[in-house]
Design a protein around this motif. Structure first.
Motif, PDB file in Angstrom:
ATOM      1  N   LEU A  38      87.494 -70.413 -55.752  1.00  0.00           N
ATOM      2  CA  LEU A  38      86.407 -71.343 -56.000  1.00  0.00           C
ATOM      3  C   LEU A  38      85.534 -71.430 -54.763  1.00  0.00           C
ATOM      4  O   LEU A  38      85.983 -71.191 -53.633  1.00  0.00           O
ATOM      5  CB  LEU A  38      86.958 -72.730 -56.356  1.00  0.00           C
ATOM      6  N   SER A  39      84.289 -71.815 -54.965  1.00  0.00           N
ATOM      7  CA  SER A  39      83.396 -72.001 -53.830  1.00  0.00           C
ATOM      8  C   SER A  39      83.797 -73.259 -53.067  1.00  0.00           C
ATOM      9  O   SER A  39      84.408 -74.188 -53.616  1.00  0.00           O
ATOM     10  CB  SER A  39      81.948 -72.101 -54.300  1.00  0.00           C
ATOM     11  N   LEU A  40      83.441 -73.292 -51.782  1.00  0.00           N
ATOM     12  CA  LEU A  40      83.788 -74.442 -50.954  1.00  0.00           C
ATOM     13  C   LEU A  40      83.103 -75.708 -51.463  1.00  0.00           C
ATOM     14  O   LEU A  40      83.680 -76.805 -51.407  1.00  0.00           O
ATOM     15  CB  LEU A  40      83.402 -74.167 -49.493  1.00  0.00           C
ATOM     16  N   ARG A  41      81.894 -75.586 -51.959  1.00  0.00           N
ATOM     17  CA  ARG A  41      81.187 -76.749 -52.484  1.00  0.00           C
ATOM     18  C   ARG A  41      81.949 -77.355 -53.667  1.00  0.00           C
ATOM     19  O   ARG A  41      82.064 -78.582 -53.783  1.00  0.00           O
ATOM     20  CB  ARG A  41      79.774 -76.346 -52.906  1.00  0.00           C
ATOM     21  N   THR A  42      82.479 -76.518 -54.535  1.00  0.00           N
ATOM     22  CA  THR A  42      83.253 -77.023 -55.673  1.00  0.00           C
ATOM     23  C   THR A  42      84.511 -77.737 -55.216  1.00  0.00           C
ATOM     24  O   THR A  42      84.864 -78.817 -55.729  1.00  0.00           O
ATOM     25  CB  THR A  42      83.611 -75.863 -56.614  1.00  0.00           C
ATOM     26  N   LEU A  43      85.201 -77.169 -54.228  1.00  0.00           N
ATOM     27  CA  LEU A  43      86.410 -77.807 -53.715  1.00  0.00           C
ATOM     28  C   LEU A  43      86.096 -79.166 -53.092  1.00  0.00           C
ATOM     29  O   LEU A  43      86.855 -80.135 -53.252  1.00  0.00           O
ATOM     30  CB  LEU A  43      87.073 -76.892 -52.685  1.00  0.00           C
ATOM     31  N   ILE A  44      84.968 -79.252 -52.380  1.00  0.00           N
ATOM     32  CA  ILE A  44      84.584 -80.524 -51.754  1.00  0.00           C
ATOM     33  C   ILE A  44      84.280 -81.575 -52.816  1.00  0.00           C
ATOM     34  O   ILE A  44      84.713 -82.739 -52.705  1.00  0.00           O
ATOM     35  CB  ILE A  44      83.376 -80.298 -50.826  1.00  0.00           C
ATOM     36  N   ILE A  45      83.558 -81.186 -53.855  1.00  0.00           N
ATOM     37  CA  ILE A  45      83.224 -82.141 -54.920  1.00  0.00           C
ATOM     38  C   ILE A  45      84.491 -82.640 -55.608  1.00  0.00           C
ATOM     39  O   ILE A  45      84.659 -83.847 -55.862  1.00  0.00           O
ATOM     40  CB  ILE A  45      82.261 -81.487 -55.925  1.00  0.00           C
ATOM     41  N   LEU A  46      85.420 -81.722 -55.908  1.00  0.00           N
ATOM     42  CA  LEU A  46      86.663 -82.135 -56.563  1.00  0.00           C
ATOM     43  C   LEU A  46      87.468 -83.089 -55.689  1.00  0.00           C
ATOM     44  O   LEU A  46      88.057 -84.066 -56.177  1.00  0.00           O
ATOM     45  CB  LEU A  46      87.495 -80.893 -56.908  1.00  0.00           C
ATOM     46  N   ARG A  47      87.489 -82.821 -54.366  1.00  0.00           N
ATOM     47  CA  ARG A  47      88.260 -83.706 -53.490  1.00  0.00           C
ATOM     48  C   ARG A  47      87.599 -85.070 -53.355  1.00  0.00           C
ATOM     49  O   ARG A  47      88.289 -86.092 -53.283  1.00  0.00           O
ATOM     50  CB  ARG A  47      88.446 -83.067 -52.114  1.00  0.00           C
ATOM     51  N   TRP A  48      86.264 -85.125 -53.313  1.00  0.00           N
ATOM     52  CA  TRP A  48      85.605 -86.430 -53.273  1.00  0.00           C
ATOM     53  C   TRP A  48      85.944 -87.241 -54.521  1.00  0.00           C
ATOM     54  O   TRP A  48      86.152 -88.462 -54.450  1.00  0.00           O
ATOM     55  CB  TRP A  48      84.096 -86.272 -53.140  1.00  0.00           C
ATOM     56  N   LEU A  76      95.995 -94.281 -44.716  1.00  0.00           N
ATOM     57  CA  LEU A  76      96.052 -93.163 -43.767  1.00  0.00           C
ATOM     58  C   LEU A  76      96.099 -91.820 -44.501  1.00  0.00           C
ATOM     59  O   LEU A  76      95.463 -90.841 -44.082  1.00  0.00           O
ATOM     60  CB  LEU A  76      97.278 -93.312 -42.857  1.00  0.00           C
ATOM     61  N   VAL A  77      96.837 -91.751 -45.603  1.00  0.00           N
ATOM     62  CA  VAL A  77      96.889 -90.506 -46.383  1.00  0.00           C
ATOM     63  C   VAL A  77      95.514 -90.187 -46.967  1.00  0.00           C
ATOM     64  O   VAL A  77      95.051 -89.044 -46.934  1.00  0.00           O
ATOM     65  CB  VAL A  77      97.956 -90.628 -47.491  1.00  0.00           C
ATOM     66  N   ILE A  78      94.836 -91.216 -47.493  1.00  0.00           N
ATOM     67  CA  ILE A  78      93.499 -90.983 -48.053  1.00  0.00           C
ATOM     68  C   ILE A  78      92.517 -90.623 -46.940  1.00  0.00           C
ATOM     69  O   ILE A  78      91.634 -89.765 -47.123  1.00  0.00           O
ATOM     70  CB  ILE A  78      93.032 -92.232 -48.829  1.00  0.00           C
ATOM     71  N   LEU A  79      92.666 -91.273 -45.761  1.00  0.00           N
ATOM     72  CA  LEU A  79      91.788 -90.949 -44.636  1.00  0.00           C
ATOM     73  C   LEU A  79      91.946 -89.498 -44.212  1.00  0.00           C
ATOM     74  O   LEU A  79      90.960 -88.838 -43.837  1.00  0.00           O
ATOM     75  CB  LEU A  79      92.098 -91.884 -43.463  1.00  0.00           C
ATOM     76  N   ALA A  80      93.159 -88.960 -44.239  1.00  0.00           N
ATOM     77  CA  ALA A  80      93.370 -87.551 -43.907  1.00  0.00           C
ATOM     78  C   ALA A  80      92.582 -86.650 -44.860  1.00  0.00           C
ATOM     79  O   ALA A  80      91.976 -85.651 -44.441  1.00  0.00           O
ATOM     80  CB  ALA A  80      94.864 -87.222 -43.956  1.00  0.00           C
ATOM     81  N   SER A  81      92.560 -87.008 -46.129  1.00  0.00           N
ATOM     82  CA  SER A  81      91.795 -86.223 -47.098  1.00  0.00           C
ATOM     83  C   SER A  81      90.303 -86.317 -46.823  1.00  0.00           C
ATOM     84  O   SER A  81      89.564 -85.333 -46.951  1.00  0.00           O
ATOM     85  CB  SER A  81      92.118 -86.708 -48.517  1.00  0.00           C
ATOM     86  N   VAL A  82      89.838 -87.526 -46.397  1.00  0.00           N
ATOM     87  CA  VAL A  82      88.423 -87.688 -46.065  1.00  0.00           C
ATOM     88  C   VAL A  82      88.051 -86.821 -44.874  1.00  0.00           C
ATOM     89  O   VAL A  82      86.996 -86.160 -44.858  1.00  0.00           O
ATOM     90  CB  VAL A  82      88.115 -89.180 -45.781  1.00  0.00           C
ATOM     91  N   ILE A  83      88.902 -86.805 -43.837  1.00  0.00           N
ATOM     92  CA  ILE A  83      88.618 -86.004 -42.650  1.00  0.00           C
ATOM     93  C   ILE A  83      88.544 -84.514 -42.993  1.00  0.00           C
ATOM     94  O   ILE A  83      87.636 -83.795 -42.548  1.00  0.00           O
ATOM     95  CB  ILE A  83      89.690 -86.267 -41.571  1.00  0.00           C
ATOM     96  N   VAL A  84      89.487 -84.047 -43.786  1.00  0.00           N
ATOM     97  CA  VAL A  84      89.467 -82.630 -44.189  1.00  0.00           C
ATOM     98  C   VAL A  84      88.196 -82.314 -44.965  1.00  0.00           C
ATOM     99  O   VAL A  84      87.571 -81.259 -44.768  1.00  0.00           O
ATOM    100  CB  VAL A  84      90.722 -82.306 -45.033  1.00  0.00           C
ATOM    101  N   ASN A  85      87.749 -83.224 -45.813  1.00  0.00           N
ATOM    102  CA  ASN A  85      86.539 -82.971 -46.592  1.00  0.00           C
ATOM    103  C   ASN A  85      85.295 -82.958 -45.709  1.00  0.00           C
ATOM    104  O   ASN A  85      84.367 -82.178 -45.933  1.00  0.00           O
ATOM    105  CB  ASN A  85      86.400 -84.023 -47.695  1.00  0.00           C
ATOM    106  N   ALA A  88      85.197 -79.703 -43.984  1.00  0.00           N
ATOM    107  CA  ALA A  88      84.776 -78.654 -44.921  1.00  0.00           C
ATOM    108  C   ALA A  88      83.274 -78.716 -45.161  1.00  0.00           C
ATOM    109  O   ALA A  88      82.616 -77.677 -45.303  1.00  0.00           O
ATOM    110  CB  ALA A  88      85.531 -78.811 -46.241  1.00  0.00           C
ATOM    111  N   MET A  89      82.702 -79.934 -45.201  1.00  0.00           N
ATOM    112  CA  MET A  89      81.253 -80.054 -45.372  1.00  0.00           C
ATOM    113  C   MET A  89      80.505 -79.463 -44.175  1.00  0.00           C
ATOM    114  O   MET A  89      79.414 -78.902 -44.330  1.00  0.00           O
ATOM    115  CB  MET A  89      80.867 -81.518 -45.559  1.00  0.00           C
ATOM    116  N   GLY A  90      81.094 -79.540 -42.984  1.00  0.00           N
ATOM    117  CA  GLY A  90      80.472 -78.904 -41.827  1.00  0.00           C
ATOM    118  C   GLY A  90      80.436 -77.393 -41.946  1.00  0.00           C
ATOM    119  O   GLY A  90      79.507 -76.731 -41.454  1.00  0.00           O
ATOM    120  N   ARG A  91      81.426 -76.828 -42.607  1.00  0.00           N
ATOM    121  CA  ARG A  91      81.447 -75.371 -42.787  1.00  0.00           C
ATOM    122  C   ARG A  91      80.435 -74.896 -43.829  1.00  0.00           C
ATOM    123  O   ARG A  91      80.151 -73.712 -43.909  1.00  0.00           O
ATOM    124  CB  ARG A  91      82.837 -74.905 -43.215  1.00  0.00           C
TER     125      ARG A  91
END
Length: 496
Positions: A38-48, A76-85, A88-91
């Motif tokens: 999948l494209s990175l944009r799709t992965l970011i949208i799904l994670r949001w 804290l678990v949700i914050l980790a997901s936010v940081i990863v997203n 990924a948006m920077g990439r």
């Protein structure tokens, strides 16, 4: 090779000719490997979407139902997901990160599995009804990743399920009530989750594999059709070239005539000038023929007879130790129709004749029957017929039982003989006689299982209906094979 018009009772066809081939799935061994992801944009949208859903669930349970949640651990678990997203948006600023990437997709889905497992561990484990969400990452992986990566993610989910079975914090409930589910019940939930992961992933894998195979086969069909259209466009290019070459050729003729007048009649220059005039006139005749576009009056393209079309189809397959018979039958009082010379029809029928020639023992018959409503073309051979395991799936891409065809065998033998004859002998030694031809043909020969699929697709685009069945028998136990193509006469006939 002979072309005969003798055929008993052209209207007597077996009943199974008109039987349709039922749908059937290809074998697991032939499944393609997917690596696009999948494209990175799709992965970011799904994670949001997942982050919003998890946060909303925590807020509702805490403020509306007053469940005693471990807030800080969950946040804290949700914050980790936010940081990863956010990383990924920077990439996304990099162009290459916007394209589908299988490795990148696998890493992100693996993180999602770990994040969701940690969140479930703090909120009841397998007793939490949201544990069903563990099925989602594996389903996405099975539909978009190669089997090895999808299997690794599936094993991660199974390991997470096992870990949640043995350890998790109590399930939050109203008024701090402690709900302790029986071990057998939690084991059943884990088993149901494991079963759901396996069957859902297998289903997604199979559907995606069939869709990708069909997409690849259709792309091949489009390529074949475009090649035919490019060949047809060469006529227009030749006409344009003839027009452009007319002026310099006229100049050459004028100069040659001047040389002829200024030279002695019997001199070498006069002889060369006459040769130039002769060749220039020949070039003018060639250019005149090239300038006539086929669609602007050539009967081959605008008013070709049905039998002439069949002869054009079978002509490339003559000369390989086969009798190919061509016949056209019409009811009394009805003339042979003149049909449109469509590239799809020519290529599709040629592929059917090639298949028949490869399987036939000695004879291939191409018979057309035209009445007031239908134009029907039968391609019959006296070979072994369609195998029982192939017939239900015939017409699907990558389904083949093609032997090493006679034309391919003849060509391979000719190439081997030419190579042996051209190989020089070593000095002082006599070249050994060429070895007898091997019974096996080189591995590059052999069908990909796309020939009949492409032929059927092209013919159906012109309004034809393709059906298959057994033929009229052959030598020994051969049953023969028959492929029938039927058009509405109005869709194929050229109306003056």
């Amino acid at each position: 090779m002979s072309q005969s018009e003798v055929r008993p009772d052209p209207y007597d066809a077996p009943d199974d000719v008109m039987s349709q081939f039922p749908p059937s799935a290809p074998s697991w061994a032939s499944l393609p490997r997917r690596s696009r992801g999948l494209s990175l944009r799709t992965l970011i949208i799904l994670r949001w979407l997942a982050i919003v859903g998890q946060t909303a669930t925590l807020i509702v349970l805490d403020t509306l139902f007053h469940f005693p949640l471990p807030r800080w651990q969950c946040l804290l678990v949700i914050l980790a997901s936010v940081i990863v997203n956010l990383l990924a948006m920077g990439r996304l600023q990099r162009v290459d990160s916007r394209l589908p990437d299988g490795r990148q997709t696998g890493i992100h889905l693996g993180f999602d599995i770990l994040q969701l497992s940690a969140l479930l561990a703090f909120t009841g484990g397998l007793a939490n009804p949201f544990c069903l969400l563990l099925v989602a990452p594996v389903t996405v992986a099975a539909a978009s990743l190669p089997g090895r990566q999808a299997l690794v993610l599936g094993l991660m989910v199974l390991a997470s399920t096992t870990a949640l079975f043995f350890w998790s914090m109590p399930l939050p409930w109203q008024n701090g009530a402690d709900i302790a589910l029986p071990v057998l019940y939690r084991f059943g939930i884990g088993l149901a989750l494991t079963t759901g992961v396996v069957f859902t992933a297998a289903y997604a894998w199979r559907v995606a594999a069939d869709a990708e195979k069909l997409e690849l086969a259709l792309a091949t069909t489009q390529d074949v059709l475009q090649r035919e259209q490019r060949l047809a466009a060469l006529g227009g290019l030749a006409a344009a070239a003839a027009h452009e070459l007319g002026t310099p050729l006229a100049t050459i003729q004028v100069v040659a005539k001047e040389l002829l007048r200024a030279s002695p009649p019997d001199g070498p220059i006069a002889e060369d000038a006459r040769l130039m005039l002769q060749q220039a006139e020949r070039c003018r005749e060639i250019l005149k023929r090239l300038s006539q576009r086929p669609e602007d009056g050539d009967p081959l393209y605008t008013e070709i007879g049905l039998k002439a079309l069949l002869n054009e189809v079978v002509d490339p397959h003559l000369g390989f130790d086969l009798d190919i018979e061509v016949a056209v039958h019409t009811p009394p009082g009805l003339e042979e129709p003149h049909v449109k010379r469509l590239a799809e029809v020519v290529h599709g029928l040629s592929a059917l004749v090639e298949n028949a020639a490869d399987f036939a023992a000695s004879t291939v018959r191409v018979t057309a029957t035209a009445d007031a409503q239908w134009i029907t073309i039968d391609v019959l051979d006296d070979g072994p017929g369609f195998a029982p395991d192939i017939l239900p799936r015939l017409g699907e891409p990558y389904v083949t039982s093609r032997p090493h065809g006679k034309s391919r065998q003849a060509l391979a033998a000719q190439l081997a003989a030419a190579a042996a004859a051209a190989r020089p002998a070593r000095r002082g030694k006599t070249a050994p006689p060429p070895p007898p031809p091997e019974p096996d043909i080189i591995p590059s020969q052999g069908g990909m299982g796309l020939g009949f699929f492409i032929a059927r697709t092209l013919l159906e685009r012109t309004g034809g209906k393709v059906v298959v069945g057994h033929g009229e028998g052959g030598p020994g136990a051969n049953r023969g094979a028959r492929v029938t193509v039927r058009w509405d006469r109005r869709s194929l006939e050229l109306v003056p």
